[in-house]
Write an enzyme that holds these catalytic residues in place. Structure first.
Site, short mmCIF file in Angstrom:
data_model
loop_
_atom_site.label_atom_id
_atom_site.label_comp_id
_atom_site.label_asym_id
_atom_site.label_seq_id
_atom_site.Cartn_x
_atom_site.Cartn_y
_atom_site.Cartn_z
N CYS A 238 -9.45 0.00 8.69
CA CYS A 238 -8.18 -0.75 8.68
C CYS A 238 -8.29 -2.15 9.26
O CYS A 238 -7.63 -3.08 8.78
CB CYS A 238 -7.09 0.03 9.41
SG CYS A 238 -7.35 0.16 11.20
N HIS B 29 -4.73 1.50 14.68
CA HIS B 29 -4.59 1.30 13.24
C HIS B 29 -3.75 0.06 12.97
O HIS B 29 -2.65 -0.08 13.50
CB HIS B 29 -3.94 2.53 12.60
CG HIS B 29 -3.85 2.47 11.11
ND1 HIS B 29 -4.95 2.35 10.29
CD2 HIS B 29 -2.77 2.48 10.27
CE1 HIS B 29 -4.56 2.32 9.02
NE2 HIS B 29 -3.25 2.38 8.99
N ASP C 239 -0.17 -0.97 3.62
CA ASP C 239 -1.32 -0.38 4.33
C ASP C 239 -2.32 0.09 3.27
O ASP C 239 -2.10 1.08 2.59
CB ASP C 239 -0.85 0.80 5.19
CG ASP C 239 -1.99 1.45 5.95
OD1 ASP C 239 -3.15 1.05 5.77
OD2 ASP C 239 -1.72 2.39 6.73
#
Length: 290
Positions: free
Chosen positions: A68, A107, A122
């Protein structure tokens, strides 16, 4: 770095000027189906950086994937370059063993505002928890996508992302009781606040996740890529192809263990990943499900 290189990498051929939801959605979908979620650098003796130029060279120019803090930082840069109103956020991932969210933000995600409406973008959670398109930041609204039904819930001091999925149907009897199979119909994925973050906020956790012996990412080598019908994943030596069948209320898992001699071929053929250094797969027990 330039947008044209990134767009070529993900196969995006739309307008650079249309700052609307359909453009954001198309970029989001193309990214997750072209760029793997992977942490293989850790298991190749390489260091994962939060430097944007390093990330661009790795993912765009060297045709690799990332986690991420690479994929979503890259996406955030792309969206800002295009002119989207984009804010970096941090989230705490739900731990299946602890039955709680992690105590720190590990994250990175993006909030994008279009015509007064906020969306969560995302492109780097992977496997069946990967959203296929941006989620509208509305509390309690069912947002059906191919993997299942996603929901964002406003808890006052934080937002929670959860997903209701389908029953797993495992084709291979030897994997019927595998710890990689999620058996919870509805599960939290992560929680987050709307307080803006910068890449500097993730430098320490980026280092921790690739060095801490208790980290998921030091205990499992992970590579996953979304497909038109589901996703593929290589976790340690276990290769899985998962097909979503909403009409039957199931996700079909086809799983097998591969040998060291097959690793390079599987990564190349299934994920379009070529590694410069030798991969040492790891598949120790950890809180992780497909």
């Amino acid at each position: 770095m330039n947008l044209e290189e990134y767009f070529k990498r993900i196969g995006f051929h739309g307008s650079y000027d249309a700052l609307d939801l359909s453009t954001l959605t198309l970029i989001h979908k193309r990214h997750i189906m072209s760029i793997p979620f992977e942490n293989l650098s850790i298991h190749c003796g390489e260091t994962i950086s939060t430097d944007l130029q390093v990330i661009f060279d790795k993912i765009v120019r060297s045709c690799r994937g990332g986690w991420c803090m690479e994929n979503n930082l890259l996406l955030g840069w792309v969206l800002r370059e295009m002119g989207f109103d984009t804010t970096t956020l941090g989230s705490r991932v739900f731990n299946l063993i602890l039955k709680d969210f992690a105590p720190y933000e590990s994250h990175l995600i993006n909030k994008v505002v279009i015509d007064g409406k906020a969306y969560i973008a995302d492109v780097s959670f992977g496997v069946s928890s990967q959203v296929r398109e941006p989620l509208e930041l509305v509390s309690g609204k069912d947002q059906p996508q191919a993997p299942g039904i996603f929901r964002l819930i406003d808890k006052g001091d934080m937002w929670v992302l959860e997903k209701t999925g389908r029953r797993p149907e495992v084709l291979n009897p030897e994997f019927a009781k595998s710890g990689l199979i999620n058996r919870e119909p509805t599960k939290p994925i992560y929680c987050f606040s709307l307080n803006p973050r910068t890449p500097d906020n993730f430098v320490d956790v980026n280092r921790k996740l690739q060095t801490d012996p208790t980290s998921l990412f030091t205990n499992k080598s992970i590579c996953s890529l979304q497909t038109a019908t589901g996703f593929k994943a290589l976790i340690g030596w276990t290769y899985s192809e998962v097909t979503y069948k909403p009409e039957d209320g199931v996700d079909v898992f086809n799983m097998r263990d591969i040998t060291d001699d097959e690793l390079e071929r599987v990564l190349g053929e299934q994920f379009n990943v070529t590694l410069q250094n030798k991969l040492q797969p790891v598949g120790r027990k950890a809180s992780y499900t497909l």
